[in-house]
Scaffold this motif. Sequence first.
Motif, PDB file in Angstrom:
ATOM      1  N   VAL A 128       0.847  -1.200   0.000  1.00 46.85           N
ATOM      2  CA  VAL A 128       0.000   0.000   0.000  1.00 46.85           C
ATOM      3  C   VAL A 128       0.883   1.251   0.000  1.00 46.85           C
ATOM      4  N   LEU A 129       1.924   1.257   0.820  1.00 48.64           N
ATOM      5  CA  LEU A 129       2.843   2.400   0.844  1.00 48.64           C
ATOM      6  C   LEU A 129       3.463   2.622  -0.528  1.00 48.64           C
ATOM      7  N   ASN A 130       3.892   1.557  -1.166  1.00 47.94           N
ATOM      8  CA  ASN A 130       4.485   1.658  -2.494  1.00 47.94           C
ATOM      9  C   ASN A 130       3.481   2.233  -3.493  1.00 47.94           C
ATOM     10  N   MET A 131       2.240   1.745  -3.428  1.00 47.13           N
ATOM     11  CA  MET A 131       1.214   2.232  -4.329  1.00 47.13           C
ATOM     12  C   MET A 131       0.978   3.729  -4.133  1.00 47.13           C
ATOM     13  N   LEU A 132       1.104   4.201  -2.894  1.00 49.76           N
ATOM     14  CA  LEU A 132       0.918   5.619  -2.592  1.00 49.76           C
ATOM     15  C   LEU A 132       2.161   6.446  -2.901  1.00 49.76           C
ATOM     16  N   GLY A 133       3.222   5.778  -3.381  1.00 46.11           N
ATOM     17  CA  GLY A 133       4.444   6.483  -3.734  1.00 46.11           C
ATOM     18  C   GLY A 133       5.319   6.822  -2.547  1.00 46.11           C
ATOM     19  N   LEU A 134       5.170   6.079  -1.453  1.00 45.77           N
ATOM     20  CA  LEU A 134       5.941   6.336  -0.245  1.00 45.77           C
ATOM     21  C   LEU A 134       7.007   5.269  -0.048  1.00 45.77           C
ATOM     22  N   ARG A 135       8.170   5.685   0.418  1.00 47.75           N
ATOM     23  CA  ARG A 135       9.228   4.734   0.760  1.00 47.75           C
ATOM     24  C   ARG A 135       8.989   4.246   2.174  1.00 47.75           C
ATOM     25  N   GLU A 136       9.161   2.966   2.378  1.00 50.95           N
ATOM     26  CA  GLU A 136       8.901   2.355   3.685  1.00 50.95           C
ATOM     27  C   GLU A 136       9.861   2.880   4.741  1.00 50.95           C
ATOM     28  N   GLU A 137       9.292   3.251   5.894  1.00 50.80           N
ATOM     29  CA  GLU A 137      10.072   3.722   7.035  1.00 50.80           C
ATOM     30  C   GLU A 137      10.170   2.615   8.079  1.00 50.80           C
ATOM     31  N   ALA A 138      10.750   2.942   9.233  1.00 50.21           N
ATOM     32  CA  ALA A 138      10.997   1.953  10.285  1.00 50.21           C
ATOM     33  C   ALA A 138       9.717   1.294  10.799  1.00 50.21           C
ATOM     34  N   VAL A 139       8.633   2.043  10.902  1.00 46.30           N
ATOM     35  CA  VAL A 139       7.364   1.502  11.407  1.00 46.30           C
ATOM     36  C   VAL A 139       6.312   1.723  10.316  1.00 46.30           C
ATOM     37  N   PRO A 140       6.213   0.797   9.373  1.00 47.35           N
ATOM     38  CA  PRO A 140       5.326   0.997   8.225  1.00 47.35           C
ATOM     39  C   PRO A 140       3.861   1.228   8.597  1.00 47.35           C
ATOM     40  N   SER A 141       3.373   0.549   9.627  1.00 47.41           N
ATOM     41  CA  SER A 141       1.967   0.726   9.984  1.00 47.41           C
ATOM     42  C   SER A 141       1.690   2.153  10.456  1.00 47.41           C
ATOM     43  N   ALA A 142       2.586   2.724  11.246  1.00 54.41           N
ATOM     44  CA  ALA A 142       2.421   4.109  11.700  1.00 54.41           C
ATOM     45  C   ALA A 142       2.553   5.075  10.527  1.00 54.41           C
ATOM     46  N   GLN A 143       3.457   4.767   9.617  1.00 55.04           N
ATOM     47  CA  GLN A 143       3.646   5.598   8.436  1.00 55.04           C
ATOM     48  C   GLN A 143       2.371   5.608   7.586  1.00 55.04           C
ATOM     49  N   LEU A 144       1.763   4.447   7.407  1.00 52.39           N
ATOM     50  CA  LEU A 144       0.537   4.368   6.623  1.00 52.39           C
ATOM     51  C   LEU A 144      -0.593   5.123   7.318  1.00 52.39           C
ATOM     52  N   ALA A 145      -0.698   4.987   8.623  1.00 55.64           N
ATOM     53  CA  ALA A 145      -1.734   5.707   9.362  1.00 55.64           C
ATOM     54  C   ALA A 145      -1.585   7.219   9.162  1.00 55.64           C
ATOM     55  N   ARG A 146      -0.356   7.713   9.265  1.00 57.85           N
ATOM     56  CA  ARG A 146      -0.112   9.157   9.061  1.00 57.85           C
ATOM     57  C   ARG A 146      -0.466   9.570   7.638  1.00 57.85           C
ATOM     58  N   ALA A 147      -0.080   8.759   6.681  1.00 58.67           N
ATOM     59  CA  ALA A 147      -0.334   9.091   5.272  1.00 58.67           C
ATOM     60  C   ALA A 147      -1.836   9.138   4.981  1.00 58.67           C
ATOM     61  N   LEU A 148      -2.589   8.212   5.550  1.00 60.17           N
ATOM     62  CA  LEU A 148      -4.026   8.176   5.286  1.00 60.17           C
ATOM     63  C   LEU A 148      -4.768   9.284   6.012  1.00 60.17           C
ATOM     64  N   GLU A 149      -4.277   9.687   7.176  1.00 60.94           N
ATOM     65  CA  GLU A 149      -4.917  10.782   7.925  1.00 60.94           C
ATOM     66  C   GLU A 149      -4.932  12.072   7.135  1.00 60.94           C
ATOM     67  N   ARG A 150      -3.930  12.284   6.319  1.00 59.93           N
ATOM     68  CA  ARG A 150      -3.782  13.537   5.581  1.00 59.93           C
ATOM     69  C   ARG A 150      -4.463  13.511   4.214  1.00 59.93           C
ATOM     70  N   ARG A 151      -5.128  12.438   3.877  1.00 57.53           N
ATOM     71  CA  ARG A 151      -5.665  12.322   2.523  1.00 57.53           C
ATOM     72  C   ARG A 151      -7.169  12.097   2.506  1.00 57.53           C
ATOM     73  N   SER A 152      -7.763  12.567   1.437  1.00 59.50           N
ATOM     74  CA  SER A 152      -9.150  12.241   1.120  1.00 59.50           C
ATOM     75  C   SER A 152      -9.051  11.290  -0.059  1.00 59.50           C
ATOM     76  N   LEU A 153      -9.025  10.004   0.256  1.00 59.75           N
ATOM     77  CA  LEU A 153      -8.679   8.978  -0.717  1.00 59.75           C
ATOM     78  C   LEU A 153      -9.611   7.790  -0.577  1.00 59.75           C
ATOM     79  N   LEU A 154     -10.066   7.283  -1.699  1.00 57.56           N
ATOM     80  CA  LEU A 154     -10.799   6.026  -1.697  1.00 57.56           C
ATOM     81  C   LEU A 154      -9.796   4.952  -2.087  1.00 57.56           C
ATOM     82  N   LEU A 155      -9.504   4.080  -1.161  1.00 56.89           N
ATOM     83  CA  LEU A 155      -8.505   3.039  -1.343  1.00 56.89           C
ATOM     84  C   LEU A 155      -9.223   1.699  -1.435  1.00 56.89           C
TER      85      LEU A 155
END
Length: 147
Positions: free
Chosen positions: A81-108
């Motif tokens: 999912v991170l790759n699809m969103l164009g994000l490079r994986e960080e140390a805690v991918p689940s937290a990174q994904l949560a932050r990324a989704l909080e900032r978006r109005s996205l239908l996934l």
Amino acid sequence: MPGAFQPRTPNSSDGEHDIAEVAALVAAPGRHLVTLTGPGGVGKTRLGIAVATMLENRFTDGVRFLDLTAITDPEQVIPAVLNMLGLREEAVPSAQLARALERRSLLLILDNFGASARSRARSQSCVGARASGPHDCHQPRATQCQR
């Protein structure tokens, strides 16, 4: 672009009632997660795509579609999912994904997501507040929906 959404015109076999019902669930204020359930071949993917086609202009960050069929390791769902969103994986991918989704109005749309209960649980927890709101599920052309 990975995960680019390809809208299409729904046809009558998609079930207009199902499309309208799921579209209402997805568009409801405060709704962050809708799960389509049912046996293979019942039309969950077609229904999801038809709903996304109907609602794509409501999401400022668009619609993304990810087919998880090829992912056999539940630990690879979040990185995919991170790759699809164009994000490079960080140390805690689940937290990174949560932050990324909080900032978006996205239908996934995650197709074939239910194949792994473990990946479903991990991914639902990683969307944090986004998934902690109301949750609905819909079973196309069936009478029951299990939560």
